[in-house]
Design a protein around this motif. Structure first.
Motif, short mmCIF file in Angstrom:
data_model
loop_
_atom_site.label_atom_id
_atom_site.label_comp_id
_atom_site.label_asym_id
_atom_site.label_seq_id
_atom_site.Cartn_x
_atom_site.Cartn_y
_atom_site.Cartn_z
N ASP A 147 -7.82 -4.18 0.40
CA ASP A 147 -6.63 -4.00 1.42
C ASP A 147 -5.55 -4.06 0.17
O ASP A 147 -5.19 -5.01 0.03
CB ASP A 147 -6.05 -4.80 2.45
CG ASP A 147 -4.92 -4.31 3.17
OD1 ASP A 147 -4.24 -3.44 2.78
OD2 ASP A 147 -4.97 -4.96 4.29
N MET A 148 -4.80 -3.00 -0.12
CA MET A 148 -3.61 -2.71 -1.30
C MET A 148 -2.45 -3.76 -0.68
O MET A 148 -1.66 -4.08 -1.46
CB MET A 148 -3.49 -1.49 -1.63
CG MET A 148 -4.32 -0.88 -2.40
SD MET A 148 -3.95 0.89 -2.97
CE MET A 148 -5.11 1.37 -3.89
N LYS A 174 -1.17 3.97 -4.26
CA LYS A 174 -2.35 4.85 -3.93
C LYS A 174 -2.72 5.95 -4.79
O LYS A 174 -3.81 6.06 -5.23
CB LYS A 174 -2.31 5.40 -2.45
CG LYS A 174 -2.39 4.10 -1.41
CD LYS A 174 -2.32 4.74 -0.10
CE LYS A 174 -2.07 3.68 0.99
NZ LYS A 174 -1.85 4.30 2.53
N ASP A 224 0.68 -1.13 0.17
CA ASP A 224 -0.01 -0.01 -0.03
C ASP A 224 0.97 1.43 0.08
O ASP A 224 0.57 2.10 0.78
CB ASP A 224 -1.06 -0.01 1.14
CG ASP A 224 -0.23 0.02 2.51
OD1 ASP A 224 1.01 -0.34 2.39
OD2 ASP A 224 -0.81 0.02 3.67
#
Length: 208
Positions: free
Chosen positions: A140-141, A84, A79
């Motif tokens: 959830d990255m 993002k 993430d």
């Protein structure tokens, strides 16, 4: 005695973009989001529209920008801030592009019996992509499963824009005049800026 002037090789008109110029410009716009991330777009499907100064050339330029963003996201990890930023830009870009494309192009060719099916197919795939991106945004990255899901969405989107460039745009072009093509490009430009500015990243897990 008069001499015949030597023939000269034709020169390109100043300011006219080539297909390579258009592709490079599109990739450069994507790179501005995360300059350190490689944008290995590689070869792209053949299309007669890349670099054209009309609605179809403008749409393909956006497609190349999206191809670069997709490649860049695939090169990120976890993430991270870059992932993002790039994913948010991709979502806003695709939303603004699809909405403007529908308003400028598909609403115009929808009325012609021979292109109604193409228009409906393209719009349907836009709606499906909205759902797939919302599902990714809700997950959830940082987990490895996210990138696997993203890769499937990437493949679906690449298939969608290749189909537009190599089939649907060709069909639509037959029923539009040169004046139509210039006007529709202007409509697209105006709507794209508005639609992207108003776009948001929706989050919704897809259960099936």
């Amino acid at each position: 005695m008069t001499t015949t002037p030597k023939s000269r090789a034709p020169t390109k008109s100043i300011g006219k973009r080539t297909a390579a110029d258009a592709k490079a410009s599109a990739v450069a716009k994507a790179k501005k989001i995360a300059p350190a991330v490689p944008a290995q777009i590689g070869s792209t499907p053949r299309t007669k529209f890349r670099g054209k100064e009309d609605i179809f050339g403008r749409l393909v330029e956006d497609h190349d920008r999206h191809r670069a963003l997709l490649a860049m996201i695939s090169a990120t990890h976890g993430d991270s801030k870059d992932r993002k930023k790039l994913f948010k830009e991709l979502v806003l870009e695709i939303h603004g592009h699809a909405a403007a494309e529908e308003q400028a192009l598909w609403s115009s060719v929808m009325r012609h019996p021979k292109t109604t099916e193409d228009a409906g197919h393209a719009v349907g795939e836009h709606k499906e992509m909205d759902k797939l991106l919302a599902d990714l945004a809700a997950r959830d990255m940082a987990k490895s499963g996210w990138l696997r899901r993203f890769s499937k969405v990437k493949d679906e989107y690449l298939h969608h824009i290749r189909e537009e460039e190599q089939e649907q745009f060709l069909h639509a072009q037959k029923h539009l005049t040169p004046d139509d093509l210039r006007h529709l490009k202007q409509v697209f430009e105006e709507r794209k800026s508005v639609e992207k500015a108003n776009a948001v990243v929706k989050k919704k897990i897809r259960l099936k």
